[in-house]
Write a protein that holds these residues in place. Sequence first.
Motif, PDB file in Angstrom:
ATOM      1  N   VAL A   4       0.966  -1.372  -0.468  1.00 53.31           N
ATOM      2  CA  VAL A   4       0.071  -0.536   0.055  1.00 53.31           C
ATOM      3  C   VAL A   4       1.049   1.200  -0.483  1.00 53.31           C
ATOM      4  O   VAL A   4       1.911   1.151   0.358  1.00 53.31           O
ATOM      5  N   ILE A   5       0.945   1.892  -0.651  1.00 51.93           N
ATOM      6  CA  ILE A   5       1.387   3.362  -1.236  1.00 51.93           C
ATOM      7  C   ILE A   5       0.485   4.484  -0.389  1.00 51.93           C
ATOM      8  O   ILE A   5      -0.675   4.784  -1.559  1.00 51.93           O
ATOM      9  N   LYS A   6       1.032   5.418   0.136  1.00 49.99           N
ATOM     10  CA  LYS A   6      -0.067   6.220   0.297  1.00 49.99           C
ATOM     11  C   LYS A   6       1.036   7.309  -0.090  1.00 49.99           C
ATOM     12  O   LYS A   6       1.885   8.094   0.331  1.00 49.99           O
ATOM     13  N   VAL A   7      -0.055   8.555  -0.403  1.00 52.80           N
ATOM     14  CA  VAL A   7       0.942  10.153  -1.273  1.00 52.80           C
ATOM     15  C   VAL A   7      -0.233  11.150  -0.844  1.00 52.80           C
ATOM     16  O   VAL A   7      -1.107  11.217  -0.366  1.00 52.80           O
ATOM     17  N   GLY A   8       0.493  12.193   0.146  1.00 58.18           N
ATOM     18  CA  GLY A   8       0.328  12.604   1.037  1.00 58.18           C
ATOM     19  C   GLY A   8       0.121  14.144  -0.317  1.00 58.18           C
ATOM     20  O   GLY A   8       0.807  14.158  -0.982  1.00 58.18           O
ATOM     21  N   THR A   9      -0.840  15.065   0.147  1.00 57.82           N
ATOM     22  CA  THR A   9      -1.289  16.303  -0.352  1.00 57.82           C
ATOM     23  C   THR A   9       0.124  17.122  -1.219  1.00 57.82           C
ATOM     24  O   THR A   9       0.644  17.135  -2.089  1.00 57.82           O
ATOM     25  N   SER A  10       1.716  17.340   0.035  1.00 54.28           N
ATOM     26  CA  SER A  10       2.514  18.109  -0.218  1.00 54.28           C
ATOM     27  C   SER A  10       2.941  17.180  -1.550  1.00 54.28           C
ATOM     28  O   SER A  10       4.082  17.639  -1.528  1.00 54.28           O
ATOM     29  N   THR A  11       3.388  15.946  -1.334  1.00 52.48           N
ATOM     30  CA  THR A  11       3.730  14.997  -3.211  1.00 52.48           C
ATOM     31  C   THR A  11       2.809  15.474  -3.941  1.00 52.48           C
ATOM     32  O   THR A  11       3.677  16.021  -4.292  1.00 52.48           O
ATOM     33  N   LEU A  12       1.680  15.910  -3.254  1.00 46.26           N
ATOM     34  CA  LEU A  12       1.607  15.552  -5.230  1.00 46.26           C
ATOM     35  C   LEU A  12       0.394  17.187  -5.719  1.00 46.26           C
ATOM     36  O   LEU A  12       0.556  17.698  -6.383  1.00 46.26           O
ATOM     37  N   ALA A  13       0.718  17.803  -4.124  1.00 45.30           N
ATOM     38  CA  ALA A  13       0.605  19.890  -5.230  1.00 45.30           C
ATOM     39  C   ALA A  13       1.372  20.759  -4.607  1.00 45.30           C
ATOM     40  O   ALA A  13       2.456  20.273  -3.601  1.00 45.30           O
ATOM     41  N   HIS A  14       1.695  21.229  -5.465  1.00 45.20           N
ATOM     42  CA  HIS A  14       2.518  22.503  -4.952  1.00 45.20           C
ATOM     43  C   HIS A  14       1.622  23.265  -3.541  1.00 45.20           C
ATOM     44  O   HIS A  14       0.198  23.235  -3.570  1.00 45.20           O
ATOM     45  N   GLU A  15       2.344  24.674  -3.336  1.00 44.62           N
ATOM     46  CA  GLU A  15       1.710  25.067  -1.829  1.00 44.62           C
ATOM     47  C   GLU A  15       0.523  25.398  -1.918  1.00 44.62           C
ATOM     48  O   GLU A  15       0.033  25.121  -0.835  1.00 44.62           O
ATOM     49  N   GLY A  16       0.317  26.526  -3.713  1.00 47.46           N
ATOM     50  CA  GLY A  16      -1.382  27.056  -3.756  1.00 47.46           C
ATOM     51  C   GLY A  16      -1.857  25.522  -3.926  1.00 47.46           C
ATOM     52  O   GLY A  16      -3.696  26.366  -3.999  1.00 47.46           O
ATOM     53  N   GLY A  17      -2.297  24.182  -3.951  1.00 48.66           N
ATOM     54  CA  GLY A  17      -2.863  23.089  -4.021  1.00 48.66           C
ATOM     55  C   GLY A  17      -2.623  22.543  -5.270  1.00 48.66           C
ATOM     56  O   GLY A  17      -3.506  21.710  -6.093  1.00 48.66           O
ATOM     57  N   HIS A  18      -2.835  23.515  -6.737  1.00 47.63           N
ATOM     58  CA  HIS A  18      -2.518  23.177  -7.648  1.00 47.63           C
ATOM     59  C   HIS A  18      -1.637  21.780  -7.470  1.00 47.63           C
ATOM     60  O   HIS A  18      -0.796  21.822  -7.335  1.00 47.63           O
ATOM     61  N   LEU A  19      -1.917  21.325  -8.840  1.00 51.09           N
ATOM     62  CA  LEU A  19      -1.197  19.552  -9.287  1.00 51.09           C
ATOM     63  C   LEU A  19       0.605  19.616  -9.122  1.00 51.09           C
ATOM     64  O   LEU A  19       0.792  20.842 -10.357  1.00 51.09           O
ATOM     65  N   ASN A  20       0.933  19.257  -9.198  1.00 49.36           N
ATOM     66  CA  ASN A  20       2.324  19.110  -9.564  1.00 49.36           C
ATOM     67  C   ASN A  20       3.136  18.190 -10.512  1.00 49.36           C
ATOM     68  O   ASN A  20       2.536  16.753 -10.139  1.00 49.36           O
TER      69      ASN A  20
END
Length: 257
Positions: A4-20
């Motif tokens: 199981v791989i858990k991906v956090g918001t800080s990994t997926l998104a830039h600081e303002g919330g837009h997708l990385n």
Amino acid sequence: MRTVIKVGTSTLAHEGGHLNIRRIETLCKVVSDLKNAGNEIILVSSGAIGMGVGKLSLKGRPSDMPTKQAAAAVGQCELMYTYDKLFSEYRHTVAQILLTGDDLNHADRRENFENTLSRLLELDAIPIINENDTIGTQEIIIGDNDTLAAIVAVSCKADRLVILSDINGLCTADPHKDPNATLIPVVEEITPEVIALAGGSGSDLGTGGMATKLRAAQITTAEGTDMVIVNGSDPYILYDLFDGASVGTCFRGRKTL
Ligand code: GLU
């Protein structure tokens, strides 16, 4: 091996919330490849609220429930659209599962969830699980995806839980504040001293932090499942982990028969 791989918001998104975009593209490529190599992978992905914040141009994570839930409703679509698009490039099929704490506490519903999950794995799909933030109320929420990921890992008898975070693992001090902090590669037992090393939530858009990660480790290790925290800023780190290298911090499963 089932992971199981858990991906956090800080990994997926830039600081303002837009997708990385670079991050999520790399993640989907690496996960697809690991799956092609014969690994079973389940994703627990945050990012719904964060991405909703970005898409609705809100100023930071909302504090009131209706706006938070509206942001999650918008962001969850964006999240799954992106996963579907990227995994499709590598001919993998994704499946969305949204859960509340109530679903996991209710025996019939939990069994349905577990049956669906195992059928999805038989069908070679990639289950992508998140909390159902749009209907969660204080009484029924799980609250954070580290805990959700730990419950999922135990439910599906995963060999291990991997948490992708914005830090390298558990350190002797908070690495954001103390330059002398060093990484602890293996934790054999979660002692009060280990718990004392955990601070609060790490990012503006997510709910996690080291405290919830240690709670997750307590859930998995009690059932004999290893949990590893690694830095998700470069998803290629998953190759090293799957090749058996020592990366991040591993909390060893401790179940005694
Ligand atoms: N379920 C939340 C989301 O998708 C995140 C929870 C968490 O970060 O732990 O935005």
